[in-house]
Design a protein around this motif. Structure first.
Motif, PDB file in Angstrom:
ATOM      1  N   ILE B 107      59.336 -10.279  46.110  1.00 43.82           N
ATOM      2  CA  ILE B 107      60.159  -9.616  45.098  1.00 43.82           C
ATOM      3  C   ILE B 107      60.832  -8.418  45.763  1.00 43.82           C
ATOM      4  CG2 ILE B 107      60.208  -8.502  42.845  1.00 43.82           C
ATOM      5  CD1 ILE B 107      57.594  -9.919  42.171  1.00 43.82           C
ATOM      6  N   CYS B 404      59.338 -13.781  41.253  1.00 42.62           N
ATOM      7  CA  CYS B 404      59.403 -13.099  39.952  1.00 42.62           C
ATOM      8  C   CYS B 404      58.656 -13.889  38.877  1.00 42.62           C
ATOM      9  CB  CYS B 404      60.849 -12.899  39.535  1.00 42.62           C
ATOM     10  SG  CYS B 404      61.715 -11.743  40.605  1.00 42.62           S
ATOM     11  N   LEU B 408      60.369 -13.337  34.168  1.00 40.67           N
ATOM     12  CA  LEU B 408      61.615 -13.633  33.454  1.00 40.67           C
ATOM     13  C   LEU B 408      61.798 -15.113  33.160  1.00 40.67           C
ATOM     14  CD1 LEU B 408      64.870 -13.244  35.617  1.00 40.67           C
ATOM     15  CD2 LEU B 408      62.712 -14.052  36.490  1.00 40.67           C
TER      16      LEU B 408
HETATM   17  S1  SF4 Z   1      62.614 -10.488  37.346  1.00 48.37           S
HETATM   18 FE1  SF4 Z   1      60.766  -9.309  36.941  1.00 48.37          FE
HETATM   19  S2  SF4 Z   1      59.689  -9.248  38.875  1.00 48.37           S
HETATM   20 FE2  SF4 Z   1      61.758  -9.903  39.328  1.00 48.37          FE
HETATM   21  S3  SF4 Z   1      62.812  -8.004  39.876  1.00 48.37           S
HETATM   22 FE3  SF4 Z   1      63.183  -8.373  37.684  1.00 48.37          FE
HETATM   23  S4  SF4 Z   1      61.580  -7.282  36.626  1.00 48.37           S
HETATM   24 FE4  SF4 Z   1      60.968  -7.449  38.765  1.00 48.37          FE
END
Ligand code: SF4
Lengths: 197, 464
Positions: B107, B404, B408
C-alpha cells in the motif's frame, strides 16, 4: 476543459447530508483507464436495486426531475479523492452542483473538470429544496461572471465565492497545466535553489 | 510572530503566488498507483511531454490487486488491464515501479515510510486522500485528484490555496487497551466528518509525543476523515531514529546535514493557529463506529445517539437503517460476522505484532470470517520471519498478501451485503467494503477481541 458562463436550468435534488464519493461512484467502477462513461454508474448503489433493476424510489430514475443542476446536502463529496466522482456527475449531464458545504478535494476536482461547485447558505439551500418540492419544473439561474445563483421561483439570489484564478479558468476553459507549463523556467530556478533532504 | 511547522514547510515550497492567493507549490515526492494515474499519463501523451522529474516519482500497485496468489495473473480482466496499464506507463515514461512481485510492493502509504522515501520537511502528494499518513514525519502530505496528478507529472507543481491551521493537542496518558486508532476515532467523533474542512492539522501534546511512528501514522492517516486537507506531527527523536538507516534515507554526512535541518521543523511558541482543540488522553475509551461516516463513533461502552441527540434526523435515520441499528442502542454484545485487519491505517508490523500477541492461546469464534492483510511485502515477510503467521493460524486466522483489499472492495475481498464487519480501515461509508456491507471501524485490538468473542466486546476486559 469546457467553458462555463451562465446556465438556467431545472434541478435534481438529493437532500441527504455527507454524500461521499463512494456513493457518487463506488470503487468497483473505478477500473476504467479513460475519463468517459462514468455517468452510467453515478450513484450506482442508490440508483439500482439488486440485479441491475432501476430503483423507482431514487430521484435519478424519476423522469419528473431533470436538469443540469444537482443539489445536495451539507458536506457533499467527502471521502476519497477520486476525480471519477466529478467525471461521473459531469458525464451524467450536470454542469453545476449546489450544496451548503463541499469537501475540499471534491471541490478542486470539480473545478478542474468544468463542473461548477456553488456553495450557498443553509437557508438558500433549503429554499431550493422547497422550490423543487413544490414544482419540479422550478428553474435556477447561475452566472459565473456575477457569481450569483438565483432561485427563479422566489426571486432570491445568493452571491457565491469562488477563487478568482479558478473563475478565470472556468470562464475561458483554461486548465492548470497550461499555466504551470508556462512557468517552467521559474520552476527550474526554484529547484536550483532548493535543497531536498 | 513565530511560524507554525506547517507554514515553515509550505512557505519553503512556494514557487510563485497568483493574485487572489493561489500558490504554485513545489512537490518533493509524488506517489502514484494504478487507479488514479492512467488518465493523467494519457494527458502527458496527448501533449507529447515527458514526466518532468522521474526521480521525484514512485509507483506501486495496491488498490486493485488480489491478496491471494499474487504470483499468478490477475483473474479479473478489468483489474488486470488497470495494473498492466500502470506497468506500461511506468516503462514508457521511466517511472520507478514497485509492482506485483517486487519485494517493495505494498500500500502506497505503507511503503513510502518503510523505505525511507518519506522524510521530514517534504511536500508529498498522491492521488489518494490518505496521503495525509506521511504527515506523521513532519511533512506536508495530502491527496489530490487525477488532474493534479497530471500537473505534478508534467511540472512537479500544483496550484493550491493555503489552508487554515488547526492544532489538536492530546495531553496525558492513554489507558491500557486504548490505541492511537482510538485517539483519532475519538477526535473525529468530536469534530464530525466535516469539522476539519479547510484546515491543515498539527497534532501535538504529550500523548501524541509518546506514540511510536507507526501509531502516529494511524492518526495522521485519518485526518481526511474530518475533512482536513492533511495532518502532521513535528519530527522528534522518535522520527529521526525511525528514518535513519532505511533504504532511501540519507546516509553518513548527508544524514547529518538533513538532521540539522529536520531539527528546525517545529512550531514556534508564539505561532498563531486559526483553531485549537485540547483533549485529555485518559478520557478516551476504545472506540467503535456505528454509522456510515467516520464521525459517527462512540466509546465502546456507550450508546448510539437517540433521535433527540442528533441534528439531521433524515440523514441519521437513513444511516442507521443501512446499518440495521436502532437509535439509543448499545453495541456491546452485538453479534458480528467479519473482521478486517489491514489498510493504510492499521496494517504495519506493529499492528500485526499487537494482534498476534493478543491472539496467542486464543481461537476465533467459529462463525466469524477474518481477513488479515499486511500493508506491504516487507511487512508480510517480517511477520512470517517472526512467526506471527503461525500465531494467526493457531487462532484460526490466515495472513494474506499485501494490498488495499476490503478497505475499498475493489478486488474480490468484499464483505457480503447486510453482514457486520469490525474493520481497522478508515471508512465506514455505505458500500465501502462491498455493496450492502456494514462496517464498524475500530482499533486492531478491538477487532481481534471481537473476532474471538464473535460479538462486540470491550477489549479492556480481555487484555492478557
Ligand atoms: S484504499 Fe484503503 S488501504 Fe488503500 S490507500 Fe485508500 S484508504 Fe488506504
Amino acid at each position: 476543459m469546457e467553458k462555463f458562463t451562465t446556465l438556467q436550468s431545472t434541478a435534481v435534488p438529493i437532500p441527504i447530508e455527507e454524500i461521499d464519493t463512494d456513493q457518487i461512484i463506488p470503487a468497483r467502477f473505478l477500473k476504467a483507464t479513460s475519463r468517459e462513461g462514468f455517468g452510467e454508474n453515478l450513484f450506482r448503489d442508490w440508483r439500482y436495486l439488486k440485479g441491475d433493476e432501476p430503483n423507482p424510489d431514487f430521484i435519478l430514475n424519476n423522469p419528473t426531475y431533470q436538469g443540469e443542476i444537482l443539489v445536495g446536502g451539507k458536506n457533499f463529496g467527502c471521502g476519497s479523492s477520486r476525480e471519477h466522482a466529478a467525471w461521473a456527475i459531469y458525464d451524467a449531464g450536470f454542469r453545476v452542483v449546489v450544496s451548503s458545504f463541499f469537501a475540499d478535494i471534491f471541490k478542486g476536482n470539480a473545478l478542474n473538470n468544468g463542473l461548477l461547485p456553488v456553495t450557498v447558505s443553509p437557508e438558500f439551500l433549503d429554499g431550493m429544496f422547497k422550490a423543487i418540492e413544490q414544482n419540479p419544473q422550478a428553474t435556477f439561474t447561475v452566472s459565473l461572471e456575477d457569481q450569483t445563483i438565483r432561485n427563479d421561483t422566489s426571486g432570491d439570489q445568493f452571491i457565491f465565492d469562488i477563487n478568482p484564478y479558478k473563475k478565470m479558468c472556468l470562464l475561458n476553459g483554461y486548465d492548470d497545466i497550461d499555466f504551470l507549463l508556462s512557468l517552467k523556467d521559474k520552476i527550474e530556478t526554484f529547484e536550483d535553489q532548493q535543497v531536498i533532504y | 510572530m513565530g511560524k507554525t511547522l506547517f507554514d515553515k514547510i509550505w512557505d519553503a515550497h512556494v514557487v510563485h503566488t497568483l493574485e487572489g492567493g493561489t500558490d504554485v507549490l513545489y512537490i518533493d515526492k509524488h506517489f502514484i498507483h494504478e487507479v488514479t494515474s492512467p488518465q493523467a499519463f494519457d494527458g502527458l501523451r496527448n501533449r507529447g511531454i515527458p514526466v518532468f522529474r522521474i526521480d521525484h516519482t514512485v509507483a506501486t500497485a495496491d488498490h486493485n490487486v488480489p491478496t491471494l496468489n499474487q504470483h499468478l495473473p490477475i483473474n479479473d480482466p478489468l483489474s488486470r488491464h488497470q495494473v498492466e496499464t500502470l506497468t506500461r506507463n511506468c516503462e514508457e515514461f521511466g517511472v520507478p515501479l514497485y509492482g506485483l512481485g517486487h519485494p517493495y510492493q505494498g500500500i502506497v502509504h505503507v511503503i513510502g515510510p518503510e523505505l525511507g522515501i518519506t522524510k521530514p520537511g517534504m511536500t508529498i502528494v498522491c492521488g489518494d486522500s490518505h496521503t495525509s499518513t506521511h504527515g506523521a514525519f513532519g511533512a506536508i502530505a495530502f491527496g489530490i485528484g487525477t488532474s493534479q496528478v497530471e500537473q505534478v507529472l508534467s511540472t512537479q507543481c500544483i496550484m493550491q490555496t493555503k489552508p487554515k491551521r488547526m492544532r489538536i493537542s492530546v495531553e496525558g496518558t492513554l489507558k491500557p487497551g486504548v490505541l492511537s486508532k482510538d485517539i483519532i476515532l475519538y477526535i473525529i467523533s468530536r469534530l464530525t466528518a466535516s469539522g476539519g474542512t479547510g484546515y491543515f492539522v498539527e497534532y501535538a501534546g504529550s500523548a501524541i509525543r509518546s506514540l511510536t511512528m507507526e501509531a502516529r501514522m494511524t492518526i495522521c492517516n485519518m485526518s481526511i476523515e474530518m475533512g482536513a486537507r492533511g495532518g502532521m506531527i513535528a519530527p522528534d527523536e522518535t522520527t529521526f531514529a525511525y528514518v535513519k538507516g532505511r533504504e532511501f534515507a540519507p546516509q553518513g554526512e548527508a544524514y547529518e546535514k538533513a538532521l540539522a535541518y529536520w531539527k528546525t521543523l517545529f512550531t514556534d511558541a508564539d505561532a498563531p493557529f486559526d483553531k485549537e482543540y485540547v483533549f485529555d488522553a485518559a478520557a478516551i475509551e476504545p472506540m467503535i463506529t456505528y454509522g456510515t461516516n467516520p464521525g459517527m463513533g462512540i466509546g465502546i461502552t456507550g450508546h448510539i445517539p437517540t433521535l433527540q441527540e442528533v441534528d439531521n434526523q433524515v440523514t441519521y435515520q437513513k444511516s442507521l437503517q443501512y446499518m440495521g441499528l436502532e437509535p439509543g442502542q448499545e453495541l456491546l454484545g452485538k453479534k458480528i460476522d467479519h473482521i478486517f485487519i489491514g489498510s493504510c491505517t492499521n496494517s504495519r508490523i506493529e499492528d500485526l505484532r499487537l494482534v498476534a500477541e493478543f491472539l496467542k492461546g486464543k481461537s476465533k469464534a467459529g462463525h466469524v470470517q477474518a481477513m488479515i492483510i499486511p500493508g506491504s511485502k516487507q511487512v508480510e515477510l517480517q511477520a512470517r520471519r517472526e512467526g506471527l503467521d503461525k500465531v494467526f493460524e493457531e487462532a484460526g486466522f490466515f495472513l494474506r498478501e499485501p494490498g488495499c483489499s476490503a478497505c475499498l472492495g475493489m478486488n474480490e475481498d468484499k464483505i457480503p451485503a447486510g453482514e457486520y464487519c469490525v474493520s481497522t480501515s478508515n471508512r465506514n461509508f455505505e458500500g465501502r467494503q462491498g455493496p450492502g456491507a456494514r462496517t464498524m471501524l475500530a482499533s486492531p485490538l478491538t477487532a481481534a477481541a471481537c473476532a474471538i468473542a464473535g460479538k462486540i466486546v470491550d477489549v479492556r476486559e480481555h487484555l492478557n
